[in-house]
Write a protein that holds these residues in place. Structure first.
Motif, mmCIF file in Angstrom:
data_model
loop_
_atom_site.group_PDB
_atom_site.id
_atom_site.type_symbol
_atom_site.label_atom_id
_atom_site.label_comp_id
_atom_site.label_asym_id
_atom_site.label_seq_id
_atom_site.Cartn_x
_atom_site.Cartn_y
_atom_site.Cartn_z
ATOM 1 N N LEU A 23 86.219 40.144 19.176
ATOM 2 C CA LEU A 23 85.631 38.857 19.504
ATOM 3 C C LEU A 23 86.469 38.177 20.571
ATOM 4 O O LEU A 23 87.660 37.951 20.407
ATOM 5 N N GLN A 26 85.126 32.378 19.417
ATOM 6 C CA GLN A 26 84.202 32.072 18.347
ATOM 7 C C GLN A 26 83.177 31.067 18.840
ATOM 8 O O GLN A 26 83.401 30.365 19.838
ATOM 9 N N LEU A 412 79.225 37.706 20.235
ATOM 10 C CA LEU A 412 79.239 36.649 19.224
ATOM 11 C C LEU A 412 77.993 36.770 18.345
ATOM 12 O O LEU A 412 77.877 37.706 17.585
ATOM 13 N N THR A 413 77.045 35.856 18.471
ATOM 14 C CA THR A 413 75.931 35.769 17.532
ATOM 15 C C THR A 413 74.652 36.330 18.132
ATOM 16 O O THR A 413 74.399 36.185 19.331
ATOM 17 N N SER A 452 79.834 38.374 15.507
ATOM 18 C CA SER A 452 80.228 37.418 14.479
ATOM 19 C C SER A 452 79.165 37.219 13.407
ATOM 20 O O SER A 452 79.494 37.065 12.239
ATOM 21 N N LYS A 475 80.903 43.394 10.285
ATOM 22 C CA LYS A 475 81.914 43.090 9.272
ATOM 23 C C LYS A 475 81.740 43.982 8.052
ATOM 24 O O LYS A 475 80.617 44.294 7.644
#
Length: 515
Positions: A23, A26, A412-413, A452, A475
């Motif tokens: 990453l 954030q 990220l997202t 993320s 994750k």
């Protein structure tokens, strides 16, 4: 549907072999807002059903159709006049500072070439003027040493008989269209005579030749290469289709300008394309590469645009494709936008009722697709892959519909939605009013392997989810929603994945909470 990206099965196979992404940073922290309690419930599936958008028919936008528009009834004339007191040039000669630029370059009272009364070609200009003003340097290669103005009711055609039209940087040449301009099967190049080559970008304030097409005009570029136009000066950005500057030429207000730019290449411009208060422009099948600030940049109050089948990459300062300030009712479809300094595609500042469909945005240094303060837009069937920040980012925008999109391998997202108070950012809130509110519907599509979280949404008015695939979490703990959705993750995933029902997440009315 036209495929322009990775097939999903191949992508998912690759994801299974991919290590978790590092990453870079954030997601930005959401603005401090009053704490709301949210509820999760099932929503009616039929209310979320939507047919794929019907795309505009692009088959008529061809070079042949462009050539058929050229009027041949009257032969035009070529004259040289002073630049002063010419309506089409007032934006560039108003005030001593602007006039001084042309005096310095022309070594005298500034003049321009005017095309009037009918159709003219570069050969006609060369026949009419001395080499000091317009020279044929080689067969079919012309160098303009003065600005060229196409007057109202006149036409300039730079066609296949012209191998290249060069615009002298040293002498201050540029193109102004107040009538009809056609550039087909040729090259137009900002030319640095000292280098005997293109006037490649060196400094934002350094004059470079440009092309501007004013209100009431029509500009057609087909199967051509346009190189090294524009610098940081109003209406001088590169290739521009624009109404006259507001409040300066009230008597000149003419219909909204328009044009087609098709199957061409635009290289090393300050802005690859810019428009202002324009209508029904078609930007189709072009390559925009290595432009400085933006690749494609439609601006204020333009509408009915088609931006389709373009490839945009290597933009050095900002975004590949951006529409901003009330650019409405337009289509951004089947484009590829990658390796740009910021986002691949941006919808900005109250631009509404647009369809962003079947685009592929990848390996951009910010987001794949960004929506800022622009509600009522549809994103359908886009592939948003391997961008350095979020896949799809939505800020202060209501009624955003995301259908059948693939957002994968972004650092990220996959989908990031948030609100933000912009009052301290220097933004002109009179020009750009907005509400710090967000709501969206996400139906179908896949969120896979994002760094993320698949989805992070804070402080929404509502979020609806249905048939969304969430695969290959980076994750080890598995799928981790974030923001409000993270707080309600168990309930959401139970409805969405186990029961396969549509999910509605919205705030509980505080009055209901006290009853």
């Amino acid at each position: 549907m036209q495929s322009n990206g990775l097939a999903l099965p191949l992508l998912l196979s690759a994801l299974c072999l991919t290590a978790p992404l590092a990453l870079a940073d954030q997601p930005a922290q959401a603005e401090q807002q009053p704490q709301l309690d949210y509820r999760v419930r099932s929503a009616p599936a039929d209310e979320l059903h939507m047919e794929a958008p019907k795309l505009p028919d692009l088959s008529g936008y061809t070079k042949e159709a462009v050539l058929a528009k050229i009027p041949h009834s009257a032969k035009g004339k070529v004259v040289v006049r002073r630049m002063l007191r010419q309506d089409a040039l007032k934006d560039f000669t108003g005030g001593n500072e602007r006039l001084r630029e042309w005096i310095k370059r022309q070594q005298g009272m500034p003049q321009a070439i005017f095309i009037e009364g009918g159709l003219v070609t570069p050969q006609d200009i060369a026949d009419a003027l001395p080499d000091s003003q317009f020279a044929e340097q080689a067969p079919g290669v012309y160098l303009a040493r003065l600005p060229i103005v196409v007057a109202q009711n006149a036409t300039l055609h730079v066609g296949k008989e012209t191998n290249e039209l060069r615009l002298s940087q040293e002498r201050g040449s540029f193109l102004v269209n107040d009538g009809l301009m056609f550039i087909t099967d040729t090259r137009v190049t900002a030319w640095r005579e000292a280098d005997n080559g293109p006037a490649t970008f060196r400094d934002p304030k350094e004059f470079r030749p440009f092309l501007v097409s004013w209100g009431g005009s029509e500009l057609y570029i087909a199967s051509s290469v346009i190189t090294s136009l524009g610098y940081s000066n109003s209406k001088s950005y590169g290739v521009s289709i624009t109404q006259y500057t507001p409040n300066q030429h009230k008597i000149l207000q003419r219909p909204e300008p328009t044009g087609w730019l098709i199957d061409s290449e635009f290289v090393d411009h300050w802005y690859g394309f810019y428009c202002y208060e324009a209508q029904n422009i078609v930007i189709k099948g072009n390559t925009y590469r290595d432009n400085i600030v933006y690749g494609i940049d439609p601006h204020d109050r333009s509408h009915g645009l088609i931006i389709a089948d373009n490839t945009v990459f290597g933009t050095k300062k900002k975004h590949g494709i951006i529409i901003s300030r009330e650019v409405n009712d337009s289509w951004i479809i089947n484009n590829k936008s990658y390796d740009n300094k910021l986002s691949g595609i941006v919808i900005d500042r109250d631009s509404v009722r647009n369809v962003i469909a079947y685009n592929k945005t990848y390996e951009n240094y910010s987001d794949g697709i960004t929506l800022y303060e622009s509600g009522d837009n549809l994103l359908w069937g886009n592939q948003v892959l391997s961008n350095k920040r979020h896949g799809i980012r939505i800020r202060n925008s209501e009624n955003i519909r995301l259908y059948e999109n693939l957002s994968a391998l972004n650092q990220l997202t996959g989908v990031y939605g948030h609100i933000k108070d912009l009052s301290g950012t220097g933004r002109n809130l009179q020009l750009d009013p907005y509400d710090a509110k967000i709501s969206m519907i996400i139906v179908g599509g896949t969120l896979a392997g994002n760094g993320s979280s698949p989805i992070n949404i804070d402080s929404p008015l509502s979020v609806e989810l249905y048939r969304v695939k969430m695969l290959a979490p980076s994750k080890s703990t598995g799928i981790q929603l974030a923001g409000i959705l993270g707080e309600k993750q168990d309930e959401i995933l139970d409805l969405l994945l186990r029961k396969r029902q549509p999910v509605l997440i919205d705030p509980i009315d505080p009055e209901q909470m006290t009853n």
